[in-house]
Every structure is written in C-alpha cells, then in structure tokens.
Design an enzyme around this catalytic site. Structure first.
Site, PDB file in Angstrom:
ATOM      1  N   HIS A  17       0.718  -1.026   0.007  1.00 50.71           N
ATOM      2  CA  HIS A  17       0.020   0.057  -0.019  1.00 50.71           C
ATOM      3  C   HIS A  17       0.894   1.127   0.043  1.00 50.71           C
ATOM      4  CE1 HIS A  17       0.789   0.695   4.006  1.00 50.71           C
ATOM      5  NE2 HIS A  17       0.263  -0.409   4.540  1.00 50.71           N
ATOM      6  N   HIS A  20       4.005   1.496   2.032  1.00 47.44           N
ATOM      7  CA  HIS A  20       5.204   0.697   1.611  1.00 47.44           C
ATOM      8  C   HIS A  20       5.885   1.430   0.511  1.00 47.44           C
ATOM      9  CE1 HIS A  20       2.500  -2.666   2.988  1.00 47.44           C
ATOM     10  NE2 HIS A  20       3.425  -2.714   4.009  1.00 47.44           N
ATOM     11  N   CYS A 125       2.069 -11.741  21.074  1.00 48.85           N
ATOM     12  CA  CYS A 125       1.153 -10.967  20.180  1.00 48.85           C
ATOM     13  C   CYS A 125       1.622 -11.666  18.705  1.00 48.85           C
ATOM     14  CB  CYS A 125       1.234  -9.783  20.096  1.00 48.85           C
ATOM     15  SG  CYS A 125       0.552  -8.891  18.553  1.00 48.85           S
ATOM     16  N   CYS A 128       2.509  -9.021  15.957  1.00 51.00           N
ATOM     17  CA  CYS A 128       3.814  -8.511  16.265  1.00 51.00           C
ATOM     18  C   CYS A 128       4.695  -9.813  16.018  1.00 51.00           C
ATOM     19  CB  CYS A 128       3.933  -7.756  17.353  1.00 51.00           C
ATOM     20  SG  CYS A 128       3.206  -6.518  17.581  1.00 51.00           S
ATOM     21  N   CYS A 142      -2.096  -5.682  23.549  1.00 52.90           N
ATOM     22  CA  CYS A 142      -0.718  -5.227  22.627  1.00 52.90           C
ATOM     23  C   CYS A 142      -0.870  -3.812  21.962  1.00 52.90           C
ATOM     24  CB  CYS A 142      -0.708  -6.096  21.310  1.00 52.90           C
ATOM     25  SG  CYS A 142       0.422  -5.450  20.292  1.00 52.90           S
ATOM     26  N   HIS A 145      -1.550  -3.856  18.355  1.00 54.61           N
ATOM     27  CA  HIS A 145      -2.656  -4.496  17.448  1.00 54.61           C
ATOM     28  C   HIS A 145      -3.798  -4.406  18.459  1.00 54.61           C
ATOM     29  CE1 HIS A 145       0.569  -6.007  15.423  1.00 54.61           C
ATOM     30  NE2 HIS A 145      -0.017  -6.072  14.218  1.00 54.61           N
ATOM     31  N   LYS A 294      -5.624   5.752  10.603  1.00 52.88           N
ATOM     32  CA  LYS A 294      -4.410   5.054  10.143  1.00 52.88           C
ATOM     33  C   LYS A 294      -5.126   4.010   9.014  1.00 52.88           C
ATOM     34  CE  LYS A 294      -1.483   1.454  12.334  1.00 52.88           C
ATOM     35  NZ  LYS A 294      -0.986   0.798  13.225  1.00 52.88           N
ATOM     36  N   LYS A 297      -7.488  -2.499   6.625  1.00 50.46           N
ATOM     37  CA  LYS A 297      -8.610  -3.118   5.619  1.00 50.46           C
ATOM     38  C   LYS A 297      -9.829  -3.224   6.190  1.00 50.46           C
ATOM     39  CE  LYS A 297      -6.076  -7.116   3.650  1.00 50.46           C
ATOM     40  NZ  LYS A 297      -5.963  -8.621   4.151  1.00 50.46           N
TER      41      LYS A 297
HETATM   42  N1  MSP Z   1       8.535  -7.527   8.008  1.00 46.84           N
HETATM   43  C1  MSP Z   1       8.907  -6.353   8.928  1.00 46.84           C
HETATM   44  C2  MSP Z   1       9.993  -5.671   8.471  1.00 46.84           C
HETATM   45  C3  MSP Z   1      11.210  -6.402   8.701  1.00 46.84           C
HETATM   46  S1  MSP Z   1      12.973  -5.661   8.157  1.00 46.84           S
HETATM   47  C4  MSP Z   1      14.065  -6.256   8.540  1.00 46.84           C
HETATM   48  C5  MSP Z   1       7.604  -5.285   8.653  1.00 46.84           C
HETATM   49  N2  MSP Z   1       7.018  -5.356   7.467  1.00 46.84           N
HETATM   50  S2  MSP Z   1       5.743  -4.608   7.187  1.00 46.84           S
HETATM   51  O1  MSP Z   1       5.236  -5.145   5.846  1.00 46.84           O
HETATM   52  O2  MSP Z   1       4.802  -4.531   8.231  1.00 46.84           O
HETATM   53  O3  MSP Z   1       6.302  -3.148   6.783  1.00 46.84           O
HETATM   54  C6  MSP Z   1       6.508  -2.042   7.587  1.00 46.84           C
HETATM   55  C7  MSP Z   1       7.011  -0.926   7.023  1.00 46.84           C
HETATM   56  O4  MSP Z   1       6.101  -0.576   5.952  1.00 46.84           O
HETATM   57  C8  MSP Z   1       7.154   0.340   7.623  1.00 46.84           C
HETATM   58  O5  MSP Z   1       8.285   0.361   8.641  1.00 46.84           O
HETATM   59  C9  MSP Z   1       7.153   1.358   6.585  1.00 46.84           C
HETATM   60  O6  MSP Z   1       8.579   1.344   6.193  1.00 46.84           O
HETATM   61  C10 MSP Z   1       6.173   0.904   5.870  1.00 46.84           C
HETATM   62  N3  MSP Z   1       4.877   1.364   6.169  1.00 46.84           N
HETATM   63  C11 MSP Z   1       3.813   0.320   6.350  1.00 46.84           C
HETATM   64  N4  MSP Z   1       2.598   1.243   6.850  1.00 46.84           N
HETATM   65  C12 MSP Z   1       3.104   2.639   6.681  1.00 46.84           C
HETATM   66  C13 MSP Z   1       2.243   3.646   6.792  1.00 46.84           C
HETATM   67  N5  MSP Z   1       1.043   3.733   6.930  1.00 46.84           N
HETATM   68  N6  MSP Z   1       3.066   5.012   6.455  1.00 46.84           N
HETATM   69  C14 MSP Z   1       4.475   4.969   6.296  1.00 46.84           C
HETATM   70  N7  MSP Z   1       4.936   3.812   6.084  1.00 46.84           N
HETATM   71  C15 MSP Z   1       4.359   2.536   6.311  1.00 46.84           C
HETATM   72  O7  MSP Z   1       7.564  -4.585   9.559  1.00 46.84           O
END
Ligand code: MSP
Length: 650
Positions: A17, A20, A125, A128, A142, A145, A294, A297
């Site tokens: 999304h 990312h 959790c 997490c 948590c 979550h 935030k 889904k």
């Molecule tokens: N798999 C772990 C990361 C392991 S790194 C060794 C993880 N994955 S995640 O899919 O949850 O991705 C989290 C990351 O996605 C955040 O740290 C950020 O980079 C990005 N984001 C996810 N949601 C976000 C927002 N709403 N806004 C900005 N970035 C966000 O955690």
C-alpha cells in the site's frame, strides 16, 4: 564513496500500500540523489516471508506458505518498476542464500556463548510475532494491535541482549545522528534508561511453528522472524565474503516508527555480538494516514499507490509524498491536500515557469538559447540565490529533510517567476532591448536547467522531460555521475548559446478537486460572503446595460504579487495585484476555499479595475477578480499567455 540503503523487507501477509510505496520511493530518491553526487549506490528491498503471521495468512487463502509467499512477493516485486524504483537486489527470506547467512550467524553467536536455552512465559502477540512483558502491555493489550496477547510458557533459545545494554547506550549517546530524526533517538534512549534490557527469545518450537529457518544447533526449533529478517540486510550483500559486502557495508536503513525497536535495539546488538560493524544511520519516518485515520483493511481506507498514480500521474505522487511529509512526523493523504499542493507547486509555480519562459523564448529568439549580455544587480543576486539554493539542497536532502529541501528549491522557482514579472521581457522586446532580453532569458533558462537536475531524484521522468525541453540530457548509464550536483552549485553558464529549445511546455496540467460541494455549503458560503460585504459607494443601478455602459467596465490584466489568508475570514484571500500602476492594488476575494494562497502567486488574472472600493470584512478591496463558478469549483480568468500588467481586456 559507496552508499547503501535498505527498505524494510515487507511482510507478505498483505498487498503493498501507500506506506510501503513511500519508504521505497524515498529509498529510490536517495539513491538517485547520491548518484548525482558521484557515489556508487546499492538499494535493497525485499519480502519477509517466515513466521506465524504469514502461515496464518496462507492458510486463510487456502494455499501452502510457499505458494502464498511466492504470489505476494511477486506483487511487491512487480510494483516497484511501476513507481520508477530501481532497486539493485530484491531479497526474500525464503531464498536459500539468505537462510545460509542466518544459520551461519546463529552458529557464530551460539559458539560465542551469547545464545542459551531456557524457559520463559510471556504474552505473545501473533500480529507482532513477539512476546510482551506485563509492563509493555497497555491495559493488558498489545500496544500495536490492541488485541489480547496469548500467554505462552515454553522452552526456547535466548539471545543475551541484556549484556549489551551499557554498550548500546554509550554507542547511541556518542553518535548524535545514528538514529534520526532526534525524537526517535530520544525515544530509544528513554527505552534504555530504565536500566533493563531483556534477553530476546530467538526461537520457536517446531511443534508450534515450522515455517521458519531451522536453528543450526537444534533442529527442533526454527528461528524467530526478526532474528531472521534483520540479517537480510547482510545476506543481500552476500555477507561475509561477497564483493558487495566489502564495498557497501555498513550502510543506512530506512524504516517507519512501527519497527523502531527491532532496528534501534535488537539489530545493533546482534551485529555487535556477531562481531560485525554497526550500520551508519537508522532513518525513521512517521505514518501516512488516510485523511486522519490509520490505513486498515477493516476501515476500507487502504491507499493503493498504483491507483493513485493512474489517477494523478507518477511524478506528482512521488513529489507530493516527499514534499508533504516532514520526515519523522505523520502526514495525511487526502485528495484535497494532494490537488492543492500539486496545483500550486507543480502546475502553477514550476509548470508555469517552464511554459512562460519557453514560449517567450520561442517568440523572441526563435526557440534558440539566447546569448547573455551584461549582467546587472538582479542577475547577480539571482545567481547567488541559485548557488545557495543548490548548496542548501545538497545539505538537506541526504539528511532526510526532503520537504525542507524541496521548499528551498521552490523559493528559487518562485523567485524566478517574480524575476519574469519584474524584468517584463515582453516590454524589453517591445522596446527593442535585445541584449537585455537575452540576458534575462538566459538567466532563467540556466537556472531552470539546474532545477531540473535537482528534481531528477524526486521526479525522474519529469526531470528528463524538463531537460529535454532545454536541449539537455541526463547523463546516460546506470553508473554514478561525476559529482554533478556539487559542480552545478558552483558553476554557471553550461547552457550553450544557440541550443535548440522546446517552444512550449505543458509539464503538469492543473487538476480540479473532484470532491463535490454540497448545495448547502455553497448556499452558506454565498450568504456569508454577502453579509461580509459593506458597500462604500453604492453604484447607481441603471437597469439593462448599454454598450456604452459596458465599455465603462474596465477589465485589466494583473499579476498576483502577494496572496495571503484574510485575517478575519476563512473564505477570503487578501491579494495584492500588480496592474502596472505605481503600487499593487489590494483586492479581497472569496477564493480561499478553492485556492491556497501560494497557488495564485505570479499568476495573471482578469481584474475589474474601476469598481468602487468596498470594505470586505474590515479590509478595503480596490477591484474584483473575475471567476467562473462551476459544479466542481471556481475557475479563474486570465490571458492564455503572458501579457503586460495593466493591459485592458476588450
Ligand atoms: N517485515 C517487517 C520488517 C522487517 S525489516 C528487517 C515489517 N514489515 S511490514 O510489511 O509491516 O512493513 C513495515 C514498513 O512498511 C514500515 O516500517 C514502513 O516502512 C512501511 N509502512 C507501512 N505502513 C506505513 C504507513 N502507513 N505509512 C508509512 N510507512 C508505512 O514490519
């Protein structure tokens, strides 16, 4: 110099999304920026595919974990080129080369005595994928979550993190920009302040979870996902023997605030225990919110980056993300914010600059780059502004001050638009002052070329288009460029006289906000406006208009020299419009709901110039801006190309 940057490796339990996309676009922009500085770069992204969470998502989708992870990982991989993101390595935690690296480090840390076997009970959790202590839970829930974790007691392997508390604290204290921005550094220091750093449970019994990397010293257990995932930053460089590892480690990481602790606490300690150099910087950003909420889904408000790019264009989206979010703080995405910001900065300020300068150059110099003549004080000050702006940009950008770097670049764009207005090339042309005209246009074109180069990291396609319009190219190839930005900051005059330039430019078309206004809000706004107006000299009502009467209405062209919110009325703007008179006129106009003040600066508008002055909410208005209300907003009337201020509309 070598520059290595990583994004988090994303979980494959959900589709990518906007959040990312933001992190990965930032990484791509940084890499492009460093290439302009002449650095060798390496960008790693990938997917995190082990653990409970993924296993559960696969089950829900009726697939095996591997089938499931293959398909979502491929979606992430396919997304990045659509966003013009050029990564060097996409690492998956299920790749055999990654698993080998993790196992070799587990063994190394185990042999060094920093991993032990013990029993532990904790609140687990699944979201997490970690245990929480009683103290860490918020009202038993948590904190991420907001669900009730399950209490699990089991035998596991533990990493002696506690042993490194003092070392970690001192390491962070000695390096002010190790974790940035500072608020996150402070947050981590506050975590460590308590004087307790618990040992980390790094295994899961296979009886409970088998989807993971087997511990090399006990095949009954798999590795905890975070201990597995963080090593991807090294396996992507083929650590410990790979050439890339030698060239690029240690590098920088880019994450959002949600995964601060694993990156700021677990990871440096893991590296220390494995006897490896610690990373250089952890760059932590805030969250993108869909309006103020935030993304989730269940709320159905998850923003899809591809849909946004289809609707608005890729480069405006990339620009908006970097300009709107102050790195470190949360930012909100709404269509209104997006349209207001991109209309003001891209369509109006930057697009308009390109369009007016290139069309004047077409008219006055047959689309060939003119020769500059003698420079005057205006050019000297503009050139020093250009140089300062580029130096500033070079300082700010790599330290994650993207918004501030772009704002400073836009001060230059706006200054150039003002320079057009103040130098009035159309008058120079009319008066036959050709040498001066050449100097003015050359100064503009050369500054515009530098701006395009600065923007390449943020808006690669548009920057290439801008450079092409100026008869230039971005140096080809994927290797680092020879220190382009630094040289540009200190040099002047690269644009060659006689170069063939584009005769027109339409880089960023204006967009209308699609949010429909309700009839009620429309009515209210008209009503308030009417009662806000106090007529000073009531004009005589003469009934139907004769042609003579119509000719008495003086509609003139003026350039907005200043625009700001009315101090007392939300719907009004206070404008100062240059009508070619001695001083600009103050005009109060009901534009605030449709245009941010900065969208109007430098714009030429039609103004009713001989209206009796009237006081509107305490300020006297000396004229009226002509507008066309329509269902989606309010359009402004103005000339199709630049004309001298004060010219009469007939
Ligand atoms: N798999 C772990 C990361 C392991 S790194 C060794 C993880 N994955 S995640 O899919 O949850 O991705 C989290 C990351 O996605 C955040 O740290 C950020 O980079 C990005 N984001 C996810 N949601 C976000 C927002 N709403 N806004 C900005 N970035 C966000 O955690």
């Amino acid at each position: 110099m070598a520059y290595y940057i990583t994004t988090p490796i994303y979980y494959v339990n959900a589709k990518p999304h906007l959040g990312h996309a933001y992190t990965t676009i930032v990484a791509d922009s940084l890499v492009r920026f460093h290439r302009l500085l002449g650095n060798a770069t390496y960008l790693v992204t990938g997917t995190d595919e082990h653990g409970d969470k993924i296993c559960r998502a696969a089950k829900k989708a009726g697939q095996s974990p591997l089938e499931f992870t293959d398909s979502i990982s491929a979606e992430f991989r396919a997304l990045w080129p659509k966003l013009n993101i050029k990564y060097d390595r996409f690492i998956r935690t299920t790749a055999p080369e990654h698993m080998r690296v993790v196992q070799s480090f587990l063994q190394r840390v185990y042999d060094a005595g920093d991993i032990y076997f013990g029993e532990f009970g904790g609140h687990y959790c699944y979201g997490c994928e970690r245990f929480y202590t009683e103290k860490e839970l918020e009202n038993g829930l948590c904190p991420q979550h907001l669900n009730t974790p399950e209490f699990i007691r089991e035998k596991n392997y533990f990493f002696r993190m506690s042993k490194y508390l003092k070392w970690l604290k001192e390491y962070i204290l000695a390096r002010p920009d190790f974790i940035r921005p500072e608020r996150y550094r402070n947050e981590v220091l506050a975590m460590l302040e308590s004087g307790v750093l618990e040992d980390l449970c790094i295994s899961r019994p296979k009886a409970r979870l088998s989807w993971g990397i087997e511990l090399p010293f006990d095949t009954n257990f798999v590795c905890y996902v975070w201990f597995d995932a963080l090593f991807s930053y090294l396996s992507a460089l083929d650590c410990p023997d790979g050439e890339k590892y030698r060239e690029f480690w240690p590098g920088e990481h880019l994450v959002a605030k949600d995964i601060l602790k694993p990156h700021a606490v677990f990871w440096p300690v893991m590296l220390k225990a494995a006897g490896l150099p610690i990373y250089e910087h952890l760059n932590v950003h805030g969250y993108w919110l869909a309006r103020d909420a935030k993304m989730s889904k269940s709320l159905g408000n998850v923003l899809d980056p591809v849909q946004l790019c289809d609707r608005y264009g890729l480069d405006p989206v990339r620009y908006f993300l970097l300009r709107e979010m102050h790195f470190g703080s949360d930012a909100s995405f709404t269509d209104e914010n997006f349209i207001t910001r991109t209309n003001a900065d891209l369509a109006n300020d930057l697009g308009n600059l390109y369009s007016r300068v290139l069309s004047m150059n077409a008219k006055y110099f047959n689309s060939l780059c003119p020769a500059p003549g003698r420079e005057e004080a205006e050019e000297h000050s503009l050139r020093s502004l250009v140089s300062n702006t580029l130096h500033n940009y070079i300082q700010l950008f790599p330290k994650m001050y993207f918004s501030q770097a772009l704002e400073s670049l836009w001060e230059l764009v706006r200054a150039l638009n003002k320079y057009v207005d103040s130098q009035a090339p159309w008058l120079l042309y009319k008066e036959g002052k050709n040498e001066r005209l050449g100097t003015v246009l050359y100064t503009l074109l050369e500054a515009m070329r530098k701006i395009a180069l600065c923007l390449w990291p943020v808006m690669p396609d548009s920057a290439v288009a801008m450079l092409e319009q100026l008869g230039q190219k971005i140096p080809a190839g994927s290797g680092p460029f020879p220190r382009i930005l630094e040289e540009e900051a200190d040099s002047w005059g690269t644009l060659v006289q006689g170069t063939s330039l584009a005769s027109a430019s339409n880089l960023f078309p204006r967009m209308e906000c699609e949010t429909p206004k309700t009839a009620v809000s429309e009515r209210i706004s008209q009503k308030t406006l009417k009662t806000d107006v106090q007529i000073l000299n009531e004009p005589v009502n003469t009934g139907n208009l004769s042609f003579e009467d119509f000719k008495r209405v003086e509609i003139r062209i003026g350039t907005v020299a200043l625009a700001e919110k009315h101090p007392d009325a939300d719907k009004l703007l206070r404008l100062e419009i240059d009508l070619g008179e001695e001083t600009p006129r103050q005009i109060i106009s009901g534009l605030a709901e449709h245009y941010a003040p900065q969208m109007l600066l430098g714009r030429q508008l039609c103004v009713v110039a001989n209206l009796s002055p009237r006081k509107i909410r305490g300020l006297v208005s000396h004229g009226m801006v002509l507008t066309v209300p329509f269902e989606k907003g309010l359009a402004l009337l103005g000339p199709s190309g630049p004309v001298p201020n004060g010219n009469l509309v007939t």
